[in-house]
Design a protein around this motif. Structure first.
Motif, short mmCIF file in Angstrom:
data_model
loop_
_atom_site.label_atom_id
_atom_site.label_comp_id
_atom_site.label_asym_id
_atom_site.label_seq_id
_atom_site.Cartn_x
_atom_site.Cartn_y
_atom_site.Cartn_z
N LEU A 1 0.85 -1.19 0.00
CA LEU A 1 0.00 0.00 0.00
C LEU A 1 0.89 1.25 0.00
O LEU A 1 1.55 1.56 1.00
N ALA A 2 0.92 1.94 -1.14
CA ALA A 2 1.78 3.13 -1.27
C ALA A 2 1.41 4.18 -0.23
O ALA A 2 0.25 4.33 0.15
N PHE A 3 2.41 4.90 0.25
CA PHE A 3 2.27 5.98 1.23
C PHE A 3 1.82 5.48 2.60
O PHE A 3 1.39 6.27 3.43
N SER A 4 1.89 4.18 2.84
CA SER A 4 1.44 3.66 4.13
C SER A 4 2.62 3.38 5.05
O SER A 4 3.76 3.20 4.60
N LEU A 5 2.33 3.32 6.34
CA LEU A 5 3.34 3.07 7.36
C LEU A 5 2.80 2.11 8.41
O LEU A 5 1.64 2.23 8.80
N ARG B 1 6.96 13.03 -4.59
CA ARG B 1 6.81 11.64 -4.21
C ARG B 1 6.70 11.46 -2.70
O ARG B 1 6.34 10.39 -2.22
N LYS B 2 7.03 12.49 -1.94
CA LYS B 2 7.02 12.36 -0.50
C LYS B 2 5.62 12.13 0.07
O LYS B 2 5.45 11.47 1.09
N LEU B 3 4.60 12.73 -0.56
CA LEU B 3 3.23 12.63 -0.07
C LEU B 3 2.27 12.46 -1.23
O LEU B 3 2.58 12.83 -2.36
N GLU B 4 1.09 11.91 -0.95
CA GLU B 4 0.04 11.86 -1.96
C GLU B 4 -0.33 13.29 -2.35
O GLU B 4 -0.27 14.21 -1.51
N GLU C 1 7.16 9.17 2.04
CA GLU C 1 6.15 8.23 2.49
C GLU C 1 5.57 7.39 1.35
O GLU C 1 4.59 6.69 1.52
N LYS C 2 6.19 7.46 0.19
CA LYS C 2 5.75 6.62 -0.92
C LYS C 2 6.64 5.39 -1.01
O LYS C 2 7.77 5.39 -0.55
#
Length: 428
Positions: free
Chosen positions: A108-112, A351-354, A397-398
């Motif tokens: 899941l992109a941008f997930s942590l 690319r750092k955030l949606e 976060e990507k």
């Protein structure tokens, strides 16, 4: 040697290129992706394949197929969960030793994972927001008739959703779908969640990743209280006098404010018609995101959508277009405000955030610097200030495609990747 078999609803021959004849714990660094990894009972690795990042989990064949099927059902129900790719069976080592099957899901992109969230934000507000996101996810699952059986922060991924978080189910191997859950099943799930979360927060405290003022037991108990509040708001029966029928609309607006749509209401009156009782029958999450998608085509998280809709409303008022077709206004806002703002951010930093989260944070930053300046700061100036003073120092976060483990960042971003760099012998 047993024949390798890949079961997938979306076949991809590139899966055959992965080293399935080796135990997952021995996979070479060149196929792995450096991403934050949560805690799991099984060995889990992230791999790069065809421009995507996939998560591979070693697990017994019957459990792999069961979880694969469960995740597919949850996706059909539009429940926030990772997307299943397939199951790989018939794995044997070069010496003929049988290997466990593998469940493949899309990262899941941008997930942590929650541990990575806490490696960056050490405030009690973070714990509150994670618990709130998990409560919404549990309620959505229970409304759909899904008994999780192993609710925990570890089995959940979190994505930024404006100032809050959105939670996604990762591990469904203990879950079961029913037509409807009993109160006992729901309460059992909640007790599992309460105990697991208390333990996970205590573990964070031991690692000095938790504010010392946080009471782990109180936070675990608060999840149960918040769940009951939300469940009652969504499903509770409300009675009122027959001359107060405006309360039907008020109930719907209240649910919409929580981010849920009402598909049907059960409205009944008593024999003499003096009392009306209402109860929502079908409740779907994503009210704001569906409205924004209809107006603009943007597919974002619900709280992000609410913030963007507020900005769209402000744009409509500022341009004195309250009487115009909403979709035409939304199109102009998208073309003249949203897209130019996102494109003003240097490509290497986007690319750092949606995009929706990026726009939300620009709005937050603009409000802050406008307050400091004592006047409205123009959007281009706000974007430049945000990029220079905030975004450049934010971790990415990507999903980092193409980054080998030896290329992991150092310095401020190192904490983000800490959990992707555990030793091969660790339990994942």
């Amino acid at each position: 040697m047993e024949q390798l078999k890949i079961t997938s609803a979306t076949p991809n021959s590139a899966l055959l290129d992965l080293p399935w004849r080796r135990p997952l714990i021995e996979w070479p660094a060149e196929v792995l992706a450096a991403l934050p990894r949560g805690i799991s009972r099984h060995v889990v690795r992230f791999v790069r394949l065809d421009g995507r990042v996939l998560a591979v989990k070693e697990i017994s064949e019957d459990v792999a197929f069961r979880e694969y099927g469960m995740l597919r059902q949850l996706r059909k129900l539009e429940i926030p969960a990772v997307r299943p790719i397939g199951v790989v069976t018939g794995r044997t080592a070069e010496d003929g030793t049988p290997l466990e099957a593998a469940l493949v899901t899309e990262h899941l992109a941008f997930s942590l994972p929650y541990r990575s969230v806490f490696s960056q934000w050490l405030r009690d507000e973070t714990a509150n927001r994670l618990i709130d996101a998990l409560v919404v996810l549990i309620v959505r699952l229970h409304l759909a008739g899904f008994f999780w059986g192993d609710v925990s922060l570890s089995n959940t991924l979190f994505r930024r959703d404006a100032e809050l978080f959105a939670a996604y189910l990762v591990d469904a191997e203990t879950g079961a779908l029913h037509r409807e859950l009993t109160r006992g099943q729901r309460e059992h799930d909640l007790e599992i969640a309460r105990v697991n979360i208390i333990g996970e927060l205590m573990d964070l405290a031991a690692g000095e990743l938790l504010d010392s003022e946080i009471d782990e037991v109180a936070f675990g108990n608060s999840l149960v209280d918040r769940y009951h509040e939300l469940w009652e708001a969504l499903t509770g029966v409300e009675a009122f006098a027959s001359d107060e029928r405006w309360r039907v609309a008020a109930r719907i607006e209240r649910l919409n404010a929580l981010g849920f749509d009402v598909g049907e209401l059960d409205i009944t009156t008593d024999i003499d018609g003096t009392t009306v009782r209402i109860q929502p029958q079908v409740v779907d999450a994503g009210h704001h995101s569906r409205r924004l998608a209809k107006l603009t085509g943007l597919d974002v998280q619900d709280n992000q959508a609410r913030r963007l809709l507020n900005d769209l409303d402000s744009y409509q008022a500022a341009t004195d277009r309250q009487e115009d077709d909403p979709q035409l206004v939304a199109h102009d806002w998208l073309q003249n405000v949203f897209q130019p703002t996102v494109r003003a951010v240097p490509r290497e930093l986007r690319r750092k955030l949606e995009p929706a989260q990026l726009y939300h944070e620009v709005l937050e930053h603009r409000w802050y610097i406008s307050e400091q300046a004592g006047h409205d700061v123009p959007m281009p100036e706000a974007v430049q200030s945000y990029v220079t003073n905030v975004l450049r120092y934010r971790p990415d976060e990507k999903a980092i495609l193409g980054m080998a483990p030896e290329e992991e960042p150092q310095g401020p971003e190192a904490d983000y990747f800490h959990y992707a760099a555990s030793e091969p012998g660790d339990v994942d």
